[in-house]
Scaffold this active site. Sequence first.
Site, PDB file in Angstrom:
ATOM      1  N   ARG A  94      -6.486  -1.701   9.558  1.00 39.61           N
ATOM      2  CA  ARG A  94      -6.620  -1.010  10.929  1.00 39.61           C
ATOM      3  C   ARG A  94      -7.270  -2.313  11.877  1.00 39.61           C
ATOM      4  O   ARG A  94      -6.414  -2.029  13.135  1.00 39.61           O
ATOM      5  CB  ARG A  94      -7.314   0.194  10.840  1.00 39.61           C
ATOM      6  CG  ARG A  94      -6.861   1.327  10.300  1.00 39.61           C
ATOM      7  CD  ARG A  94      -7.742   2.529  10.103  1.00 39.61           C
ATOM      8  NE  ARG A  94      -7.165   3.632   9.713  1.00 39.61           N
ATOM      9  CZ  ARG A  94      -7.540   4.812   9.301  1.00 39.61           C
ATOM     10  NH1 ARG A  94      -8.836   5.017   9.413  1.00 39.61           N
ATOM     11  NH2 ARG A  94      -6.903   5.626   8.919  1.00 39.61           N
TER      12      ARG A  94
ATOM     13  N   TYR B  94       1.417   3.695  12.675  1.00 41.63           N
ATOM     14  CA  TYR B  94       0.794   3.314  11.259  1.00 41.63           C
ATOM     15  C   TYR B  94      -0.523   2.978  11.154  1.00 41.63           C
ATOM     16  O   TYR B  94      -1.374   2.895  12.208  1.00 41.63           O
ATOM     17  CB  TYR B  94       2.005   2.452  10.480  1.00 41.63           C
ATOM     18  CG  TYR B  94       2.120   1.117  11.160  1.00 41.63           C
ATOM     19  CD1 TYR B  94       1.176   0.476  11.956  1.00 41.63           C
ATOM     20  CD2 TYR B  94       3.385   0.294  10.634  1.00 41.63           C
ATOM     21  CE1 TYR B  94       1.711  -0.608  12.440  1.00 41.63           C
ATOM     22  CE2 TYR B  94       3.656  -0.782  11.107  1.00 41.63           C
ATOM     23  CZ  TYR B  94       2.681  -1.363  11.883  1.00 41.63           C
ATOM     24  OH  TYR B  94       2.933  -2.831  12.417  1.00 41.63           O
ATOM     25  N   GLU B  95      -1.085   3.050   9.887  1.00 42.00           N
ATOM     26  CA  GLU B  95      -2.487   3.075   9.352  1.00 42.00           C
ATOM     27  C   GLU B  95      -3.329   4.021  10.140  1.00 42.00           C
ATOM     28  O   GLU B  95      -4.221   3.878  10.334  1.00 42.00           O
ATOM     29  CB  GLU B  95      -3.002   1.463   9.776  1.00 42.00           C
ATOM     30  CG  GLU B  95      -2.261   0.346   8.973  1.00 42.00           C
ATOM     31  CD  GLU B  95      -2.245   0.544   7.550  1.00 42.00           C
ATOM     32  OE1 GLU B  95      -2.986   1.174   7.039  1.00 42.00           O
ATOM     33  OE2 GLU B  95      -1.167  -0.127   6.926  1.00 42.00           O
ATOM     34  N   GLY B  96      -2.755   5.160  10.420  1.00 38.66           N
ATOM     35  CA  GLY B  96      -3.631   6.405  10.891  1.00 38.66           C
ATOM     36  C   GLY B  96      -3.115   6.175  12.260  1.00 38.66           C
ATOM     37  O   GLY B  96      -3.497   5.257  13.068  1.00 38.66           O
TER      38      GLY B  96
ATOM     39  N   MET C 186       0.786  -1.139  -0.018  1.00 40.97           N
ATOM     40  CA  MET C 186       0.161  -0.194   0.045  1.00 40.97           C
ATOM     41  C   MET C 186       0.786   1.261   0.116  1.00 40.97           C
ATOM     42  O   MET C 186       1.719   1.458   0.715  1.00 40.97           O
ATOM     43  CB  MET C 186      -0.891   0.177   1.272  1.00 40.97           C
ATOM     44  CG  MET C 186      -1.795   1.098   1.334  1.00 40.97           C
ATOM     45  SD  MET C 186      -3.149   0.681   2.599  1.00 40.97           S
ATOM     46  CE  MET C 186      -1.862   0.241   3.976  1.00 40.97           C
TER      47      MET C 186
END
Length: 580
Positions: free
Chosen positions: A302, A438-440, A162
């Site tokens: 997430r 990570y991932e927000g 990604m």
Amino acid sequence: MTPFTPPTADQLLAIRVNAGIDELAATERFAHAEPDLVEAIVEGVGQFAAGEFAPLNRVGDLEGARLENGVVRLPDGFAAAYKAYVEQGWNAIASPAAHGGQGLPFTLACNVLENLGAANMAFTLLPMLSVGAIEALEHHGSPAQQAMYLPKLVSGEWSGTMNLTEPAAGSDVGALRSTAEPIETGEHAGKYKITGQKIYITWGEHDLAENIIHLVLARLPGAPEGSRGISLFVVPKYHVTADGSLGPKNDLRCVSLEHKLGINASPTCVMSYGDNGECIGELVGQPNKGLAAMFTMMNNARINVGNQGAQIAERATQQALAYARDRVQSARAGSPDKTPVAIIEHPDVRRMILRMKALTEGVRALLYYCAGQVDRGNLGDEAARARGEIVVPLIKAWGTDVGVEVSGLGIQIHGGMGFVEETGAAQHWRDSRIAPIYEGTNGIQAADLVTRKLGLESGEAMVALFDTIARETADEFALSALARDCGNVARWMRDDASLDDRLAGSVPFCTMAAVCVAGWQLTKQAAAVKAGAAPELAATKPVTVRFFLDRIVPEAAGLKAGAVAGADLLYALPAEALVG
């Protein structure tokens, strides 16, 4: 480093009670998820993880990934372990049967990742990212793209990535500057030339899979500024010919690897696309709708990052338990016998051990509850889909916070031996620390909770969740009170608070909500064990659940003041005065 032992009994309990696997198996789509198969998968992947992935955890940390002549190399043993992973079919558990998957519930795919990640968190990022790429192409790819890429991604022969972040575009993805120019003539007519640089690309380059399928966000000519002008492209490392064989290498390369605090065996790459103007990609989905397509990938990612909280907490707890059992120091306080005892006999060590176990089991219960809601949503249950949407930021944020706390407690139990690298306890903390980022980041998860997720069904979906918990846990005063507090905070945020006030209280509210839902799911586990489920947990489960309800739930209740305090105090000083 202590060997990894799969927590099979607790996982099966969570899968049955919190995910409701038997109910899922009663549907036509998931009819194959019968008890015998579920047990075989959980036990089988646990044994595989312990035998193949766990022995590589320490060497992966010490040697790490290295970049040699443009190719990322992993320590000896990684290639063989990944090959075994592919050959045994673990990558295909929940993928669509039409593309070679087994079509089983997402819940079971979560268990595969939980076991693999507890054994070796850094290594497991490789299949975790591939799962996300499969999800994105399954939902947004054209039939031709699905036919070309999904079978090999599903099998694990190819891996996926990604590509969002750029040097000037971190959490603000809308600021990215990578471009995609349409190709109008020649061999690649109808495709696009991709140009740009991406950073922090997990497993962006390696030599374990035959091909790497990059999903890359970029801008088309004339695209609107910000997030409304982003498109998604599939960019393979090697071009794929019409018959599915690999062609020449695409114009992309790994520029460098990041030197990180942890997860050293996971190559975190700076990727450059189109240095020679010949990087070819295909549009996935509609122009300028790439961020929505990527979020399909990110939503499950997430959940899987929240899963990492359970993974690293489990591994750190096992490490701490083994050390506390074997480390002899000092007599038990107040004992007439002054013979030194194992430190697990001392009250404060017991407190830490029970906290580690209770938090780990709480995250696991929340994880599988979330996974079960996702599976029901995939079956068309819209109420479950909304419930799952609400729980995603809870498991990602609180789950990863717990991973950090529990691995930190593991170091504390080791004392000075935890602060040196030889025991391996420090690695668990170092590895854990990336997951809240990570991932927000977890702050972004909390912001999502009090904005988009609070707005689901005009706020009624979230309020209904807490009302249900308050009603079902009426005999647990502290938990029921926490649920009522969560419902009241949600109503205040929905009806009265400004956006700044909601965001200022978002993190404490997110923690309150996560502890509330996890505690609720743990009470269901305790009731099931009392009724005869999981007899091997009959002695331990009531104690860990009691610890969670009596110690951790009241702590979460104390966060209400911060959740409703508003933003005024945060801005009482101008930035210049705050910095000094």
